[in-house]
Write an enzyme that holds these catalytic residues in place. Structure first.
Site, PDB file in Angstrom:
ATOM      1  N   PHE A 123       2.506   8.838  -2.939  1.00  0.00           N
ATOM      2  CA  PHE A 123       1.926   7.693  -2.243  1.00  0.00           C
ATOM      3  C   PHE A 123       2.365   6.429  -2.956  1.00  0.00           C
ATOM      4  O   PHE A 123       1.981   6.199  -4.103  1.00  0.00           O
ATOM      5  CB  PHE A 123       0.408   7.863  -2.279  1.00  0.00           C
ATOM      6  CG  PHE A 123      -0.377   6.821  -1.527  1.00  0.00           C
ATOM      7  CD1 PHE A 123      -0.503   6.882  -0.133  1.00  0.00           C
ATOM      8  CD2 PHE A 123      -1.036   5.804  -2.207  1.00  0.00           C
ATOM      9  CE1 PHE A 123      -1.271   5.949   0.545  1.00  0.00           C
ATOM     10  CE2 PHE A 123      -1.803   4.868  -1.521  1.00  0.00           C
ATOM     11  CZ  PHE A 123      -1.923   4.942  -0.145  1.00  0.00           C
ATOM     12  N   GLY A 131      -1.770  -4.386  -7.588  1.00  0.00           N
ATOM     13  CA  GLY A 131      -2.628  -3.218  -7.734  1.00  0.00           C
ATOM     14  C   GLY A 131      -3.816  -3.425  -6.824  1.00  0.00           C
ATOM     15  O   GLY A 131      -3.733  -3.198  -5.612  1.00  0.00           O
ATOM     16  N   TRP A 156       3.413   3.002 -11.347  1.00  0.00           N
ATOM     17  CA  TRP A 156       2.149   3.754 -11.507  1.00  0.00           C
ATOM     18  C   TRP A 156       1.963   4.712 -10.336  1.00  0.00           C
ATOM     19  O   TRP A 156       0.872   4.860  -9.806  1.00  0.00           O
ATOM     20  CB  TRP A 156       0.938   2.819 -11.643  1.00  0.00           C
ATOM     21  CG  TRP A 156       1.026   1.987 -12.874  1.00  0.00           C
ATOM     22  CD1 TRP A 156       1.162   0.642 -12.947  1.00  0.00           C
ATOM     23  CD2 TRP A 156       1.036   2.475 -14.217  1.00  0.00           C
ATOM     24  NE1 TRP A 156       1.251   0.242 -14.255  1.00  0.00           N
ATOM     25  CE2 TRP A 156       1.184   1.350 -15.058  1.00  0.00           C
ATOM     26  CE3 TRP A 156       0.947   3.740 -14.802  1.00  0.00           C
ATOM     27  CZ2 TRP A 156       1.248   1.439 -16.446  1.00  0.00           C
ATOM     28  CZ3 TRP A 156       1.005   3.841 -16.186  1.00  0.00           C
ATOM     29  CH2 TRP A 156       1.150   2.694 -16.984  1.00  0.00           C
ATOM     30  N   GLY A 343     -18.499  15.405 -33.134  1.00  0.00           N
ATOM     31  CA  GLY A 343     -18.268  14.785 -34.440  1.00  0.00           C
ATOM     32  C   GLY A 343     -16.792  14.696 -34.752  1.00  0.00           C
ATOM     33  O   GLY A 343     -15.962  14.462 -33.872  1.00  0.00           O
ATOM     34  N   GLU A 367      -7.149   3.989  -8.082  1.00  0.00           N
ATOM     35  CA  GLU A 367      -7.810   4.248  -6.794  1.00  0.00           C
ATOM     36  C   GLU A 367      -9.043   3.365  -6.631  1.00  0.00           C
ATOM     37  O   GLU A 367     -10.120   3.836  -6.250  1.00  0.00           O
ATOM     38  CB  GLU A 367      -8.167   5.734  -6.668  1.00  0.00           C
ATOM     39  CG  GLU A 367      -6.932   6.608  -6.764  1.00  0.00           C
ATOM     40  CD  GLU A 367      -6.688   7.468  -5.548  1.00  0.00           C
ATOM     41  OE1 GLU A 367      -7.349   7.251  -4.522  1.00  0.00           O
ATOM     42  OE2 GLU A 367      -5.819   8.341  -5.628  1.00  0.00           O
ATOM     43  N   GLU A 371     -14.335  -2.321 -10.997  1.00  0.00           N
ATOM     44  CA  GLU A 371     -14.751  -3.642 -10.531  1.00  0.00           C
ATOM     45  C   GLU A 371     -14.614  -3.761  -9.008  1.00  0.00           C
ATOM     46  O   GLU A 371     -15.473  -4.328  -8.343  1.00  0.00           O
ATOM     47  CB  GLU A 371     -13.912  -4.717 -11.235  1.00  0.00           C
ATOM     48  CG  GLU A 371     -14.221  -4.873 -12.728  1.00  0.00           C
ATOM     49  CD  GLU A 371     -13.795  -3.690 -13.594  1.00  0.00           C
ATOM     50  OE1 GLU A 371     -12.850  -2.957 -13.205  1.00  0.00           O
ATOM     51  OE2 GLU A 371     -14.408  -3.477 -14.655  1.00  0.00           O
TER      52      GLU A 371
END
Lengths: 405, 266, 398
Positions: A123, A131, A156, A343, A367, A371
């Protein structure tokens, strides 16, 4: 109201769980450590039917429903994010979008081999400077006779370097491009091997190191006009509707990641002793475990509801966005807590949780970043946003016709 | 070709842990699963079906919830599945289990080959397979790791059996009962199509009444020569570690070897 | 399908039975009375702990008539190409003990072709009597003729107890014979003794993946049959001056009537499978490099064992993943596990802590591995291992 999985879903869940444990788990640490993508997973996923899981049998798929797609993603990401990404990109973003928007000819030519797993789809929306800000795309498609000529750079892009076919978004109306009017964007099905198209792999990622992420370069790539998906100018709507499926798989996958963190933490909290008791007896450890259990249940209910809406053929952009936002944040917090519980052991790759932690970050960004989803949810709540019907909706699941060949 | 596969639902014994304080089994969350060895038996039967055509019938004995493992068998590709479930079968040991299963198999009609896993992971006896073979008066081939040759028309079979010292190649006549070991194949996953079929299918449940001609005295506890008289948790790993001291490593080594030989493990 | 009977009048709701049930079949209902579900296997663990006797199982019926005709302890002596395995002599040793307790005789069944020498060995190891069935049809072990011969012998001589080694052949044969005779068979026993009150054979074996032990009896059928795991019982020392009777039996077998033929035998060469290995010598971070596995391999070789490794050693690329023991590697349960230069991280222990005997060799006396080991040597593995290898070589005459 039915809150129990059907027999069919339960068996599918178990099968994918075993598949992931047997086919992915044994090699994942090594692949992740060496930043290697193993293309050998494609034929295995294809044979199992995963690569066409929610596509009707007449289009080469397995004829299961959208909830099955979610359950499979949860089980795959329980072991590693990289396997779920294949489902998100190939099934969620690529195949489901062809199924929703493609003409019968396009479905026969491109969806059937994709659903059978003979070809892998990717895609191509994101660009170096676009973006979240989709209308800042720079890729263009210029009409020349019975072809479009594509120029631009995508980055990306998951599976960029290993996929065979790509869904590429590009401006066909340069005037609208200048005005930042997204109704000038169109979608194209592009094949690897066409002149001018090259791909590359991005190195040095924080997480999902066993997955392939890369870039696509297009230099005067001729695309036949019949490879236009939908109509000219529908590209933005196609991209957004594709994200409804992509985000759904990401939400379901992140839910699996939460469960992986919970299981690893519970196991460790019962084994590891400090101050003479298993650390699970310490209340601050218990608090982290309690949150993981809570997050898992919430995330699962949210994505299963979105899947149910898809099955019914009800628009679910809002519900899917909420599921994705919540599950990815929750997965990141859970992975962080899981490292904390382990730990110093959690800080090294002796245990899986450090990988979970690195893998969890990506989905908070892609995707729809955290925000973007917050803005969407606020706008829905405030009444600033509502979804209008699309020319082509994702077909509702029909158990009868989906299993006809 | 008609192949019959005998399968069992078992608790996943690898998930069982012992409560360190009370010394009892922690059984919460221990899932019931299809006996792992039986998946190899199912796979081998399905491969024969793919090669020669015909059908595969899965059969299990247990409580009603054992239907789950039959569903799994159907999802993998078995054509039919039957559950034997009745209060009268309760308390069966391996003798009574083999008797009951063999009575049901007789009722299934003609068959060419029967498959069992080498053993169940809860009981670990490996006795039911040979028991069924003897009840049905057919040849038994245990610990089979490979079918070299099979000809249903001529009734021939040649297999490799995995023994301690190597693989024994044996020829026999069909019908025969085979118990199989892990090396024989890699079981398939259920297909999504199989899952759909399995979840929509009806599963006949046969009770003692359905096994006409069987002697009810051989069912369940009555038909079981053995009795469990005591169950206990093996003593936990002792916390005592004996550190071997010595002036030289040779002396330490000698002392250690002495102790290990005394433990009779070498 | 549970067989357990619960007297609700008597039950005081103390939950003792709930805690005692190894199968999780008991719980308390809303009236705080015990209820049982299908997971019940009628093992009786709850019956013993109930303080008020509210629980019961169907009575074992009175012994069938005629059981007293069955006398003597029998052992099947397994042989391959005229050589009896150590498991057979272990059976003879245990059989001798049982026969002495029952004040009866010990009979060894030797089946094969040209195997008379084994009959003499069996007497040397402790048999009072040997039934020798020497016939060309019995040259290779096959279920049908072996089972047929033993079934006939059992019907004729009526032994009280019959034990076999739990080898692949022993399990194959015992299952067939017990079915034919209609008697009880207990597989893979790790303990056999005689109940002083009833004179019955108490057969103890692990079940549930080794998580619990069960003691089993066979009250009303004879012979009481059991198969026994290798290396559980002591191998007796032979006494070649012992005298015993050898009964030669002609089996009247017809080769033509036997469907099964052994046509070949393929010997396995090379590698020992980690999961099946009886002895494992494992190396960890402390071996320092790929060449550090050499002393480990040498010790494993002398012991006929397999080489294991911790995750740290595998990750460092010193040895392939196939050798990894632990949570992410193999889970193993050998008789002897020798951990060399392995600190004992939880995920390693998870894969090996059910080993019968654990030996730890480590420089660090505080290493967690010492907490679960039976024996420990604090020292440099590069000094300890060669010394140990040499010592074993000497003692095992290799």
């Amino acid at each position: 109201m039915e809150f129990q999985l059907s027999d069919e879903h339960r068996m599918l869940e178990k099968t994918v769980r075993e598949f992931a444990a047997r086919e992915i788990a044994p090699t994942i640490k090594e692949l992740d450590r060496t930043h290697s993508f193993d293309p050998g997973i494609f034929p295995k996923m294809a044979e199992q039917g995963l690569l066409g899981i929610c596509i009707p049998e007449r289009y080469g798929g397995a004829g299961m429903d959208y909830i099955s797609l979610g359950l499979a993603c949860e089980e795959l990401e329980y072991v590693d994010t990289s396997a779920r990404v294949i489902m998100s990109v190939h099934v969620g973003l690529y195949s489901c979008t062809l199924f929703q928007w493609g003409t019968e000819e396009q479905k026969q030519k491109y969806l059937v081999p994709a659903a059978q797993g003979d070809v892998i789809g990717a895609f191509g929306l994101t660009e170096p400077n676009a973006g979240s800000d989709v209308v800042n795309l720079q890729t263009t498609a210029r009409r020349e006779g019975d072809h479009y000529i594509l120029n631009g750079e995508k980055t990306w892009i998951s599976l960029a370097d290993v996929a065979d076919h790509f869904l590429i978004f590009a401006w066909t109306d340069m005037e609208k491009k200048r005005r930042r009017d997204h109704s000038g964007i169109s979608a194209f099905i592009v094949e690897r091997g066409w002149p001018g198209l090259t791909t590359d792999t991005i190195h040095g990622k924080l997480g999902v190191r066993a997955g392939n992420t890369g870039s696509i370069s297009m230099n005067d790539v001729p695309v036949p006009a019949e490879n236009l998906l939908g109509q000219e100018g529908e590209g933005f709507k196609i991209a957004m509707s594709a994200l409804d499926q992509g985000r759904y798989t990401v939400a379901a996958g992140a839910t699996g990641l939460i469960r992986a963190c919970l299981d690893a933490s519970v196991r460790y909290a019962n084994e590891r002793q400090t101050f003479g008791v298993p650390i699970g007896r310490h209340q601050l450890i218990q608090q982290m475990i309690a949150y993981m259990a809570q997050r898992y249940e919430i995330a699962r209910l949210l994505y299963l509801r979105a899947g149910w809406l898809k099955n019914q053929g009800i628009r679910n952009t809002r519900e899917t966005s909420l599921a994705k936002w919540y599950a990815c944040d929750a997965a990141f917090d859970s992975a962080s807590d899981a490292v904390q519980i382990h730990g110093a052991y959690g800080f090294c790759d002796e245990y899986d949780v450090e990988r979970f932690f690195r893998n969890a970050k990506g989905a908070v960004i892609y995707e729809g970043s955290r925000e973007i989803h917050q803005l969407l949810q606020a706008e829905y709540a405030l009444g600033y946003r509502q979804d209008r019907p699309l020319r082509c909706e994702l077909p509702a699941y029909d158990p009868e016709t989906w299993t006809e060949s | 070709m008609h192949a019959i596969v005998c399968i069992k639902q078992v608790p996943d014994t690898t998930e069982v842990k012992i409560d360190p304080v009370r010394g009892t089994l922690i059984r919460e969350g221990v899932p019931s699963i299809l006996n792992p060895f039986d998946t190899y038996a199912i796979e081998e039967a399905l491969r024969l079906k793919e090669q020669f055509g015909g059908k595969v019938t899965a059969i299990s004995m247990g409580p009603p919830q054992a239907i789950e493992v039959l569903k799994e068998a159907v999802a993998m590709g078995c054509d039919e599945a039957i559950l034997l479930s009745d209060r009268a079968f309760a308390g069966s040991d391996t003798w009574a289990t083999a008797y009951t299963l063999s009575q049901a198999i007789r009722r299934l009609g003609p068959f060419d080959i029967i498959f069992c896993g080498r053993q169940a992971i809860d009981g670990d006896t490996g006795q039911v397979g040979p028991g069924i073979a003897r009840q049905l008066k057919i040849n038994q081939l245990t610990y089979v790791c490979k079918i070299q040759h099979i000809d249903f028309d001529k009734g021939e079979i040649r297999v490799e059996r995995l023994l301690e010292e190597g693989r024994e190649v044996v020829e026999s006549r069909l019908p025969a009962l085979l118990t199989v070991v892990k090396d024989i194949n890699q079981p398939r996953y259920p297909t999504f199509k199989g899952i759909r079929r399995a979840s929509r299918m009806e599963y006949p449940i046969w009770t003692a009444k359905d096994l006409e001609g069987a002697n009810p005295a051989y069912f369940g506890l009555d038909g079981s020569p053995t009795r469990v008289v005591r169950v206990f948790t093996p003593p936990p790993r002792s916390g005592q570690t004996e550190i071997i001291q010595g002036e030289t490593v040779q002396e330490q080594a000698a002392k250690l070897v002495e102790k290990l030989l005394a433990e009779k493990i070498i | 399908m549970a067989l357990l009977q619960i007297n609700r009048e008597e039950c005081i709701g103390c939950e003792a039975c709930v805690a005692a049930c190894p199968f999780g079949a008991l719980h308390m209902d809303e009236e705080r009375k015990a209820v049982v579900d299908d997971k019940c296997t009628a093992c009786g663990a709850c019956v013993d702990v109930c303080p008020v006797g509210a629980l019961s199982l169907p009575e074992v019926e009175a012994p069938a008539a005629g059981l007293e005709q069955y006398k003597g302890v029998w052992v099947w002596v397994e042989q391959l190409r005229g050589e009896a395995g150590s498991i057979s002599w272990e059976m003879i040793g245990k059989g001798r003990e049982l026969a002495d307790q029952r004040k009866t005789t010990l009979t060894a069944c030797v089946l094969g072709y040209h195997v008379e020498h084994i009959a003499h060995q069996a007497i040397a190891y402790g048999a009072d009597r040997v039934i020798l069935v020497d016939d060309p049809v019995l040259e290779h072990y096959r279920t049908e003729p072996y089972a047929a011969v033993l079934v006939d012998l059992i019907r004729q001589y009526k032994p009280e107890i019959f034990i076999l080694g739990a080898s692949t052949r022993g399990r194959d044969l015992a299952g067939a014979v017990a079915t034919e005779i209609f008697t009880g068979l207990t597989a893979d026993c790790t303990g056999l003794d005689i109940d002083p009150e009833t004179g019955l054979l108490r057969q103890t074996r692990p079940a549930f993946g080794g998580n619990i032990m069960a003691t089993i009896i066979c009250p009303n059928h004879r012979p009481q049959m059991a198969t026994v795991r290798h290396r559980v019982f002591e191998m007796p020392a032979p006494d070649h001056t012992r005298k015993g009777e050898i009964i030669r039996v002609n089996p009247h077998l017809d080769e033509e009537a036997i469907a099964t033929k052994v046509v070949d035998f393929i010997r396995e060469e090379g590698q020992v499978n980690l999961a099946d290995a009886r002895i494992i010598v494992s190396g960890g971070r402390g071996v320092g490099g790929p060449e550090g596995f050499e002393p480990i391999r040498r010790l494993a070789e002398v012991l006929g064992g397999a080489v294991g490794a911790s995750r740290a050693a595998v990750d460092a690329g010193w040895i392939p993943y196939a050798h990894q023991v632990g949570q992410t590697g193999r889970t193993v349960r050998p008789d002897l596990y020798i951990a060399c230069g392995i600190s004992g991280a939880i995920q390693h222990l998870a894969g090996m802590q059910t080993s019968r005997v654990i030996v730890a060799i480590n420089k660090d006396p505080e290493a967690p591995i010492f907490k679960i080991a039976n024996y420990g040597i604090v020292g440099d593995l590069f000094q300890v291992l060669p010394a140990l290898t040499e010592e074993f070589r000497k003692r095992l005459h290799k």
